[in-house]
Write an enzyme that holds these catalytic residues in place. Structure first.
Site, PDB file in Angstrom:
ATOM      1  N   CYS A  23      14.679  23.953 -20.243  1.00  0.00           N
ATOM      2  CA  CYS A  23      14.360  25.251 -19.632  1.00  0.00           C
ATOM      3  C   CYS A  23      13.158  25.906 -20.322  1.00  0.00           C
ATOM      4  O   CYS A  23      13.215  26.218 -21.515  1.00  0.00           O
ATOM      5  CB  CYS A  23      15.604  26.137 -19.744  1.00  0.00           C
ATOM      6  SG  CYS A  23      15.347  27.880 -19.460  1.00  0.00           S
ATOM      7  N   CYS A  26      13.825  29.388 -21.715  1.00  0.00           N
ATOM      8  CA  CYS A  26      14.675  29.263 -22.906  1.00  0.00           C
ATOM      9  C   CYS A  26      13.833  28.966 -24.138  1.00  0.00           C
ATOM     10  O   CYS A  26      14.092  29.496 -25.220  1.00  0.00           O
ATOM     11  CB  CYS A  26      15.707  28.148 -22.725  1.00  0.00           C
ATOM     12  SG  CYS A  26      16.874  28.441 -21.389  1.00  0.00           S
TER      13      CYS A  26
END
Length: 100
Positions: A23, A26
């Protein structure tokens, strides 16, 4: 994950970053969380949970997008947000929790 349950059950707040290695947002959240953890020291717990490694926790807390940040106190979720959260966002969330 027994250790997770013990940590979130403490009276001091626990900030949990649910993330995934694949991600992009993230990855941008990582330095923010690391800086937050460094500045807060022992006042709060900070835990990172990889949703691909801890699928049971991700399902239990209904993580549908990452990053998702949750704050626990005494085992209860007291704050939750999805998407990148700034240091300021996290501090504001903590100020709304009676913990000191």
């Amino acid at each position: 994950m027994k250790q997770f349950e013990e940590i979130i059950s403490e009276s001091r707040p626990t900030v949990v970053d649910f993330y995934a290695t694949w991600c992009g947002p993230c990855r941008r959240q990582i330095p923010i969380i690391d800086n937050f953890k460094e500045k807060m020291g022992d006042e709060v717990n900070v835990v990172k949970v990889d949703i691909d490694q801890e699928k049971e926790l991700a399902e239990r807390y209904r993580i549908q997008s990452v990053p998702t940040i949750m704050i626990f106190k005494n085992g209860e979720v007291v704050w939750r947000a999805s998407g990148i959260q700034s240091h300021t966002d996290l501090m504001v969330a903590l100020k709304g929790i009676e913990w000191r």
